[in-house]
Design a protein around this motif. Structure first.
Motif, PDB file in Angstrom:
ATOM      1  N   PRO A 110      -5.743   8.157  -1.302  1.00  0.00           N
ATOM      2  CA  PRO A 110      -4.454   8.844  -1.153  1.00  0.00           C
ATOM      3  C   PRO A 110      -3.374   7.954  -0.560  1.00  0.00           C
ATOM      4  N   ALA A 111      -3.755   6.988   0.276  1.00  0.00           N
ATOM      5  CA  ALA A 111      -2.767   6.124   0.922  1.00  0.00           C
ATOM      6  C   ALA A 111      -2.389   4.921   0.078  1.00  0.00           C
ATOM      7  N   TRP A 112      -2.981   4.780  -1.095  1.00  0.00           N
ATOM      8  CA  TRP A 112      -2.671   3.627  -1.953  1.00  0.00           C
ATOM      9  C   TRP A 112      -1.287   3.818  -2.583  1.00  0.00           C
ATOM     10  N   PRO A 113      -0.368   2.854  -2.416  1.00  0.00           N
ATOM     11  CA  PRO A 113       0.947   2.984  -3.053  1.00  0.00           C
ATOM     12  C   PRO A 113       0.842   2.724  -4.550  1.00  0.00           C
ATOM     13  N   LYS A 114       1.047   3.741  -5.348  1.00  0.00           N
ATOM     14  CA  LYS A 114       0.798   3.644  -6.783  1.00  0.00           C
ATOM     15  C   LYS A 114       1.666   2.599  -7.470  1.00  0.00           C
ATOM     16  N   GLY A 115       2.829   2.311  -6.899  1.00  0.00           N
ATOM     17  CA  GLY A 115       3.733   1.359  -7.538  1.00  0.00           C
ATOM     18  C   GLY A 115       3.140  -0.023  -7.713  1.00  0.00           C
ATOM     19  N   VAL A 116       2.220  -0.422  -6.822  1.00  0.00           N
ATOM     20  CA  VAL A 116       1.660  -1.774  -6.931  1.00  0.00           C
ATOM     21  C   VAL A 116       0.783  -1.920  -8.164  1.00  0.00           C
ATOM     22  N   ASP A 117       0.321  -0.807  -8.732  1.00  0.00           N
ATOM     23  CA  ASP A 117      -0.487  -0.894  -9.949  1.00  0.00           C
ATOM     24  C   ASP A 117       0.323  -1.464 -11.109  1.00  0.00           C
ATOM     25  N   ASP A 118       1.654  -1.354 -11.031  1.00  0.00           N
ATOM     26  CA  ASP A 118       2.509  -1.902 -12.085  1.00  0.00           C
ATOM     27  C   ASP A 118       2.447  -3.426 -12.138  1.00  0.00           C
ATOM     28  N   LEU A 119       1.871  -4.053 -11.122  1.00  0.00           N
ATOM     29  CA  LEU A 119       1.746  -5.507 -11.106  1.00  0.00           C
ATOM     30  C   LEU A 119       0.626  -5.999 -12.012  1.00  0.00           C
TER      31      LEU A 119
END
Length: 410
Positions: A110-119
């Motif tokens: 839950p605390a993982w910032p989803k935006g970094v997956d765009d990398l």
């Protein structure tokens, strides 16, 4: 014993072996999983490159024409990884983080910032955090995130503009993301703290490396009210390369990025370029054309990388639109859109195509009943449309209201 799943421990082991953003490591983890790929590269009997390439080809992730190039990349990577192999175990890394109150975050948490997956293959393998905001508050990454960056040697005008933007972001219910450095970063963190709003400092070293030394107290306050976030394992010192690698995380976490001041060679320009490559809205605050601290901002606008921040609310509207799909005109509407984290999760799961409730639940990580309730609340807020075959995100009104105040300087 850490009590962590084997796959999470393998990600920790990978993070201790490679530098941030290692594309070969990221590719292997995507293809084979963290545990299996790490076993390949650390087993002296099979870590010859050929076995790895064969394994990747076997799972159908390598086309026939890609094998030679990937094989060269694997062999080169193995050479640079070998000096670190066996230096630290995953359990030792986890224990070192725990000593300073740090905890592990992996994709899917839950605390993982989803935006970094765009990398993509350059995404972090793990993240380490200290603090998580107040227990009675909306989680920091469930809110729209505005990344605020700029010069370390800022001007008074720059500090004032940064304070206006960050204060307006706090009023709008946004999380302010920055790098904890001197100058603009520090102003952004301090204003958010003073406003009682969450703020995140992304560190260039390990979670135990509070840098710069003059900001130990400030970073401690950030951790108490928001979060300290690091990609490198504890004990990793910040270096110039790691500052540049860290900038991609600041860019990815933000739903929008604003550069308040930047000289011709400012690291903030690196963050802006990362953000533009990720498709994040980038804004630059104008300044005097004679000011060296504004040369970088003006260049970003001239090259079409950034939009001009005409008012403090311009980047905030973009951050909220990136999070909720709306461009609201009033602070009250901005706040209402972020009050319920379940609403944000279901809205994030939607696009223009209608999506059935079961698929919304799967994408958002909610139970079907909770997803149904959140969708109903989102419909009342005007965030989503109910259609015969599912739900879709409401189209952005595409208009901008006039914000109070101005970010124009000079």
């Amino acid at each position: 014993m850490t009590g962590l799943p084997d796959e999470a421990l393998a990600r920790v082991a990978w993070s201790a072996l490679v530098e941030p953003g290692d594309a070969v490591a990221g590719s292997l983890v995507q293809m084979l999983g963290a545990e299996r790929s790490f076993a390949f590269v650390t087993d002296p009997y099979i870590a010859d490159g050929a076995a790895l390439i064969a394994a990747c080809h076997a799972v159908g992730t390598l086309a026939d024409g890609e094998q030679d190039a990937f094989g060269t990349a694997i062999r080169t990577a193995l050479e640079r990884w070998r000096p670190r192999m066996g230096r630290r175990t995953a359990a030792q890394v986890v224990e070192a983080a725990a000593v300073v109150g740090g905890s592990l975050v992996v994709p899917g948490d839950p605390a993982w910032p989803k935006g970094v997956d765009d990398l993509g293959v350059h995404a972090p393998l793990v993240l380490w955090r200290r603090g998580h905001g107040r227990a009675d508050d909306t989680p920091v990454f469930a809110r729209p995130c505005l990344s605020v960056v700029g010069a370390r040697s800022n001007t008074l005008d720059g500090a004032e503009a940064c304070a206006e933007i960050t204060s307006a972001a706090a009023d709008a219910g946004c999380t302010t993301v920055s790098g904890g450095a001197y100058g603009i970063d520090a102003v952004a963190h301090r204003v958010a703290i003073a406003a009682g709003a969450p703020t995140v400092a992304v560190l260039a070293g390990g979670i135990d490396q509070l840098y710069p030394a003059g900001h130990v107290d400030l970073l401690g306050n950030v951790g108490r009210q928001g979060m300290l976030l690091a990609e490198s394992p504890p004990g990793t010192p910040p270096t110039r390369w790691r500052f540049l690698a860290r900038n991609r995380l600041i860019a990815a976490i933000g739903n929008a990025v604003v550069v308040v001041e930047a000289g011709a060679r400012s690291g903030a320009l690196n963050t802006a370029h990362h953000a533009a490559q990720l498709g994040r809205p980038v804004f630059a605050v104008p300044g005097r054309f004679t000011s060296p601290a504004s040369v970088g901002c003006h260049r970003l606008v001239a090259e079409g990388i950034a939009e001009l921040a005409v008012t403090p609310r311009d980047p905030i509207r973009a951050a909220v639109a990136g999070r909720t799909g709306l461009l609201p005109d009033e602070p009250a509407l901005l706040t209402s859109a972020v009050e319920d984290p379940d609403v944000l999760r279901v809205v994030d799961a939607l696009g223009r195509r209608a999506v059935p409730v079961a698929e919304v639940a799967e994408r958002s990580g909610l139970a079907i009943g909770a997803a149904t309730d959140a969708l109903a609340l989102a419909e009342l807020q005007g965030l989503v449309h109910r259609q015969s075959d599912g739900w879709s995100r409401r189209a952005s009104p595409g208009r901008r209201g006039s914000g109070a105040g101005t970010a124009r300087r000079g």
